[in-house]
Design a protein around this motif. Structure first.
Motif, mmCIF file in Angstrom:
data_model
loop_
_atom_site.group_PDB
_atom_site.id
_atom_site.type_symbol
_atom_site.label_atom_id
_atom_site.label_comp_id
_atom_site.label_asym_id
_atom_site.label_seq_id
_atom_site.Cartn_x
_atom_site.Cartn_y
_atom_site.Cartn_z
ATOM 1 N N ASP A 26 41.060 47.193 46.698
ATOM 2 C CA ASP A 26 40.809 46.899 45.288
ATOM 3 C C ASP A 26 41.773 47.612 44.355
ATOM 4 O O ASP A 26 42.225 47.052 43.359
ATOM 5 N N LYS A 27 42.084 48.843 44.686
ATOM 6 C CA LYS A 27 42.958 49.625 43.818
ATOM 7 C C LYS A 27 44.367 49.029 43.789
ATOM 8 O O LYS A 27 44.978 48.899 42.727
ATOM 9 N N PHE A 29 45.191 45.922 44.660
ATOM 10 C CA PHE A 29 45.106 44.601 44.041
ATOM 11 C C PHE A 29 45.095 44.719 42.518
ATOM 12 O O PHE A 29 45.819 44.006 41.823
ATOM 13 N N ALA A 30 44.300 45.644 42.003
ATOM 14 C CA ALA A 30 44.206 45.848 40.560
ATOM 15 C C ALA A 30 45.544 46.318 39.987
ATOM 16 O O ALA A 30 45.936 45.917 38.889
ATOM 17 N N ARG A 31 46.241 47.154 40.735
ATOM 18 C CA ARG A 31 47.544 47.661 40.288
ATOM 19 C C ARG A 31 48.533 46.509 40.091
ATOM 20 O O ARG A 31 49.287 46.479 39.107
ATOM 21 N N CYS A 33 47.673 43.285 39.635
ATOM 22 C CA CYS A 33 47.157 42.474 38.526
ATOM 23 C C CYS A 33 47.587 43.058 37.189
ATOM 24 O O CYS A 33 48.024 42.349 36.288
ATOM 25 N N ARG A 34 47.446 44.351 37.098
ATOM 26 C CA ARG A 34 47.811 45.024 35.856
ATOM 27 C C ARG A 34 49.294 44.806 35.544
ATOM 28 O O ARG A 34 49.670 44.577 34.394
ATOM 29 N N ALA A 35 50.122 44.885 36.570
ATOM 30 C CA ALA A 35 51.556 44.658 36.389
ATOM 31 C C ALA A 35 51.818 43.235 35.890
ATOM 32 O O ALA A 35 52.737 42.996 35.106
ATOM 33 N N PHE A 111 39.046 36.202 48.599
ATOM 34 C CA PHE A 111 37.956 36.488 47.664
ATOM 35 C C PHE A 111 36.792 35.518 47.839
ATOM 36 O O PHE A 111 35.631 35.902 47.713
ATOM 37 N N GLN A 121 36.543 52.929 45.356
ATOM 38 C CA GLN A 121 37.123 52.733 44.032
ATOM 39 C C GLN A 121 37.865 53.992 43.681
ATOM 40 O O GLN A 121 38.660 54.168 42.957
ATOM 41 N N GLY B 37 42.867 43.769 36.174
ATOM 42 C CA GLY B 37 43.713 44.940 36.335
ATOM 43 C C GLY B 37 42.997 46.270 36.361
ATOM 44 O O GLY B 37 43.547 47.284 35.920
ATOM 45 N N HIS B 38 41.798 46.289 36.865
ATOM 46 C CA HIS B 38 41.064 47.556 37.036
ATOM 47 C C HIS B 38 40.180 47.427 38.276
ATOM 48 O O HIS B 38 39.477 46.433 38.427
ATOM 49 N N PRO B 39 40.210 48.458 39.140
ATOM 50 C CA PRO B 39 39.462 48.374 40.405
ATOM 51 C C PRO B 39 37.987 48.020 40.221
ATOM 52 O O PRO B 39 37.440 47.239 41.010
ATOM 53 N N ALA B 40 37.375 48.561 39.184
ATOM 54 C CA ALA B 40 35.951 48.275 38.952
ATOM 55 C C ALA B 40 35.749 46.788 38.677
ATOM 56 O O ALA B 40 34.787 46.183 39.161
ATOM 57 N N VAL B 42 37.718 44.356 39.662
ATOM 58 C CA VAL B 42 37.964 43.626 40.913
ATOM 59 C C VAL B 42 36.700 43.634 41.759
ATOM 60 O O VAL B 42 36.289 42.610 42.303
ATOM 61 N N LYS B 43 36.069 44.799 41.829
ATOM 62 C CA LYS B 43 34.819 44.918 42.576
ATOM 63 C C LYS B 43 33.746 43.985 42.015
ATOM 64 O O LYS B 43 33.005 43.350 42.767
ATOM 65 N N LEU B 65 29.778 54.240 37.832
ATOM 66 C CA LEU B 65 30.132 54.355 36.416
ATOM 67 C C LEU B 65 28.881 54.279 35.562
ATOM 68 O O LEU B 65 27.862 53.721 35.985
#
Lengths: 121, 121
Positions: A26-27, A29-31, A33-35, A111, A121, B37-40, B42-43, B65
DNA sequence: ATCGTTTATCGTATATATACGATAAATAAA
DNA sequence: TTTATTTATCGTATATATACGATAAACGAT
């Protein structure tokens, strides 16, 4: 022509000998996505995928942004690992890390296919 | 049980009668990437895809959280259009807009398939 | 060695994101 | 009607993102 340091903190998504890439946690993947979370960076990725590789100056021509801003966007893409850069004389040449791009895409596919655990997380 | 206002500014990705979703323009694609763009988040998306729909409280249980923070993440997902929420009594029930999710995925596929124009930045 | 080209980095201003606790709002239950 | 439950929003502190101009750094060309 030497390879630049990407600055990325992980190297996930590189496939083993199974032929298909490992899914990203997840981390990671999110990284990525953020890019991709800015229209200019989407345009950059799209262009790099289309032309395979491209120098910074050409990207500056395409985008309605200052050179320093484009350079900043390229840095963010590099830090995500999605883009790699090589220095060639006074120029910087960029291309997409297609392996990671495929891993990213594959992760999205999964997914709706499964419900595995994907790291802390 | 009534539908909440999503707050999203566009409604791209909804398919016409062709069977496949329209590709998203760069701005819309980036908006969804940013939401992911954030792991949470994505989860959250992963969970919603797995269980189809889920109330806020359950998501709060899953994530490490505060409730207010989770609510904020859910708001960001709603604003992207990727998640929809309905109010059911004192509860809020969330689910993924699968049409938009598919359009997003399809847009990614097209990244390496073609080199079309994808709207202004 | 000097000059021009190319690109990264610095400095800076403004905006957005992220986290939390506190609180309000809506509704069900008593 | 009062109370408990659930969730959104407010206020706030801190961090990151975004944009630009100015400048430094690296290199090729003269």
């Amino acid at each position: 022509m030497r390879t630049q340091n990407t600055g990325q903190t992980q190297n996930a998504g590189i496939h083993d000998d199974s032929g298909t890439p490992d899914p990203l946690d997840d981390k990671t993947f999110a990284r990525i996505c953020r890019a991709l979370g800015h229209p200019a960076r989407v345009k950059i990725i799209r262009h790099l995928l289309a032309v395979d590789s491209c120098i910074c100056g050409r990207i500056v021509e395409i985008l309605p942004l200052a050179q320093s801003t484009v350079s900043q966007h390229l840095k963010i893409l590099k830090e995500s690992g999605l883009v790699e850069g090589t220095v060639d004389g006074p120029r910087s040449c960029y291309c997409v890390n297609r392996e990671l791009f495929e891993a990213f895409r594959k992760t999205m596919e999964d997914f709706t296919e499964s419900d595995q655990d994907h790291g802390k997380q």
